[in-house]
Design an enzyme around this catalytic site. Sequence first.
Site, PDB file in Angstrom:
ATOM      1  N   LYS A   8       4.260   2.166  -2.374  1.00  0.00           N
ATOM      2  CA  LYS A   8       4.691   3.367  -3.105  1.00  0.00           C
ATOM      3  C   LYS A   8       6.155   3.660  -2.747  1.00  0.00           C
ATOM      4  O   LYS A   8       6.985   3.968  -3.606  1.00  0.00           O
ATOM      5  CB  LYS A   8       3.822   4.575  -2.723  1.00  0.00           C
ATOM      6  CG  LYS A   8       2.295   4.361  -2.828  1.00  0.00           C
ATOM      7  CD  LYS A   8       1.517   5.603  -2.409  1.00  0.00           C
ATOM      8  CE  LYS A   8       0.116   5.374  -1.843  1.00  0.00           C
ATOM      9  NZ  LYS A   8      -0.884   4.753  -2.618  1.00  0.00           N
ATOM     10  N   SER A  46       0.822  -1.205   0.000  1.00  0.00           N
ATOM     11  CA  SER A  46       0.000   0.000   0.000  1.00  0.00           C
ATOM     12  C   SER A  46       0.864   1.267   0.000  1.00  0.00           C
ATOM     13  O   SER A  46       1.711   1.422  -0.868  1.00  0.00           O
ATOM     14  CB  SER A  46      -0.957  -0.064   1.186  1.00  0.00           C
ATOM     15  OG  SER A  46      -2.080   0.702   0.891  1.00  0.00           O
ATOM     16  N   HIS A  62      -7.694  -5.705   0.233  1.00  0.00           N
ATOM     17  CA  HIS A  62      -6.467  -4.937   0.449  1.00  0.00           C
ATOM     18  C   HIS A  62      -5.682  -5.463   1.651  1.00  0.00           C
ATOM     19  O   HIS A  62      -6.002  -5.129   2.803  1.00  0.00           O
ATOM     20  CB  HIS A  62      -6.892  -3.479   0.676  1.00  0.00           C
ATOM     21  CG  HIS A  62      -5.764  -2.510   0.681  1.00  0.00           C
ATOM     22  ND1 HIS A  62      -5.035  -2.202  -0.449  1.00  0.00           N
ATOM     23  CD2 HIS A  62      -5.231  -1.761   1.687  1.00  0.00           C
ATOM     24  CE1 HIS A  62      -4.121  -1.308  -0.141  1.00  0.00           C
ATOM     25  NE2 HIS A  62      -4.216  -1.020   1.146  1.00  0.00           N
ATOM     26  N   TRP A  95      -9.958   0.603  -4.747  1.00  0.00           N
ATOM     27  CA  TRP A  95      -9.308   1.879  -4.419  1.00  0.00           C
ATOM     28  C   TRP A  95      -7.883   1.946  -4.986  1.00  0.00           C
ATOM     29  O   TRP A  95      -7.398   2.995  -5.374  1.00  0.00           O
ATOM     30  CB  TRP A  95      -9.313   2.069  -2.896  1.00  0.00           C
ATOM     31  CG  TRP A  95      -8.967   3.429  -2.394  1.00  0.00           C
ATOM     32  CD1 TRP A  95      -7.977   3.751  -1.517  1.00  0.00           C
ATOM     33  CD2 TRP A  95      -9.629   4.679  -2.697  1.00  0.00           C
ATOM     34  NE1 TRP A  95      -7.976   5.099  -1.256  1.00  0.00           N
ATOM     35  CE2 TRP A  95      -8.976   5.694  -1.971  1.00  0.00           C
ATOM     36  CE3 TRP A  95     -10.698   5.022  -3.529  1.00  0.00           C
ATOM     37  CZ2 TRP A  95      -9.358   7.042  -2.035  1.00  0.00           C
ATOM     38  CZ3 TRP A  95     -11.073   6.364  -3.604  1.00  0.00           C
ATOM     39  CH2 TRP A  95     -10.406   7.355  -2.855  1.00  0.00           C
TER      40      TRP A  95
HETATM   41  C1  GTR Z   1      -5.332   4.535   1.779  1.00  0.00           C
HETATM   42  C2  GTR Z   1      -4.731   5.407   0.741  1.00  0.00           C
HETATM   43  C3  GTR Z   1      -3.979   4.578  -0.244  1.00  0.00           C
HETATM   44  C4  GTR Z   1      -3.140   3.505   0.390  1.00  0.00           C
HETATM   45  C5  GTR Z   1      -3.700   2.956   1.684  1.00  0.00           C
HETATM   46  C6  GTR Z   1      -2.752   2.231   2.624  1.00  0.00           C
HETATM   47  O1  GTR Z   1      -6.096   5.212   2.687  1.00  0.00           O
HETATM   48  O2  GTR Z   1      -5.758   6.119   0.130  1.00  0.00           O
HETATM   49  O3  GTR Z   1      -3.232   5.413  -1.098  1.00  0.00           O
HETATM   50  O4  GTR Z   1      -1.855   3.910   0.547  1.00  0.00           O
HETATM   51  O5  GTR Z   1      -4.263   3.938   2.460  1.00  0.00           O
HETATM   52  O6  GTR Z   1      -1.590   2.596   2.772  1.00  0.00           O
HETATM   53  O7  GTR Z   1      -3.231   1.305   3.267  1.00  0.00           O
END
Ligand code: GTR
Length: 311
Positions: A173, A169, A291, A260
């Site tokens: 990045k 997540s 996720h 997402w």
């Molecule tokens: C979310 C965010 C994403 C992603 C995620 C995470 O809220 O919008 O970009 O990075 O968090 O890190 O779990």
Amino acid sequence: MSLPPLGPDVTQEFARTIYGRTPDGAKLGDLVLQSREDGVLAGTADRLRHRATVACPLGNLEFDTLLHLPSGNDPTPVVVILNFDGNDETLTSFPYEKIIQAGYAVLTAHYQQIEPDDPNPPAPGVRGLFPAETWGAVAAWAWGLSRLIDIAATVDRIDSTNVVALGHSRLGKAALWAGVQDERITVTASNESGCCGAALFRHPGGEDIEAITRRFPHWFVPSFAQYSGREDELPVDQHQLLASIAPRHVYVCSAEDDAWANPEAEHLSVEAARPAFPPNAIGYHLRPGGHALLEEDWLKILAFSSQALSQ
Ligand code: GTR
């Protein structure tokens, strides 16, 4: 959808527009062993905890690391990964037994010990220890991954020429940005990294620049927010980020229900980047579910890495 072409190195453009530059100039100082235990199944691995001190231009950054090292004398490849909830939490969330069986060491640290995940942090992280740099928290976490590699290089039984940098997540990045900048990384793996990770900006759906910069302004350089709603005007797109890692290896993971993070945009990004890579040097999977960094993701990443490292 029309994408900027693959071509000359655009790393500087990513630094200027999105992440900020990750500065050089920090040196690993002390690495103090706090404890050594039998890890995972008794006899198959050592578990070592260290307190690391890194000397930065304006002071020291200190953080705790947790290393799982397979038993034996052979040098092993290592996965460096920042974790979300502290080193001890990984004892339940990372499939250490399977990772050790696959022949990998794992070195981890809590991401917020590198840089707080907060637009107004109560105490500064590493970004407060460098003068006059403009870099976002994602770039700071990428810096943290590079420090984990410095630490791995001090351990005899780690083969620090074979390094997998993995992140989930927001930390996916960071893993990608580390992979671009740190050539010691052999395999860069992002799990559901989404917007500003592996996903194309120009393929609509999921999180966009407006949403990410509104909720997480501290992740990027402040001027990135000017591209809210103007994705088409960005000078770069994320297939170029992946391609900047070539000819080293990249592996991207998506999950079907993780809208997402926009799995389709991640897949299209991989395919658009593929021409920059030698055959089989970029891999991808899409699995069912949502996720999370699951055992299934780890095992697929490690299978890809083992194949890459044997080439
Ligand atoms: C979310 C965010 C994403 C992603 C995620 C995470 O809220 O919008 O970009 O990075 O968090 O890190 O779990």
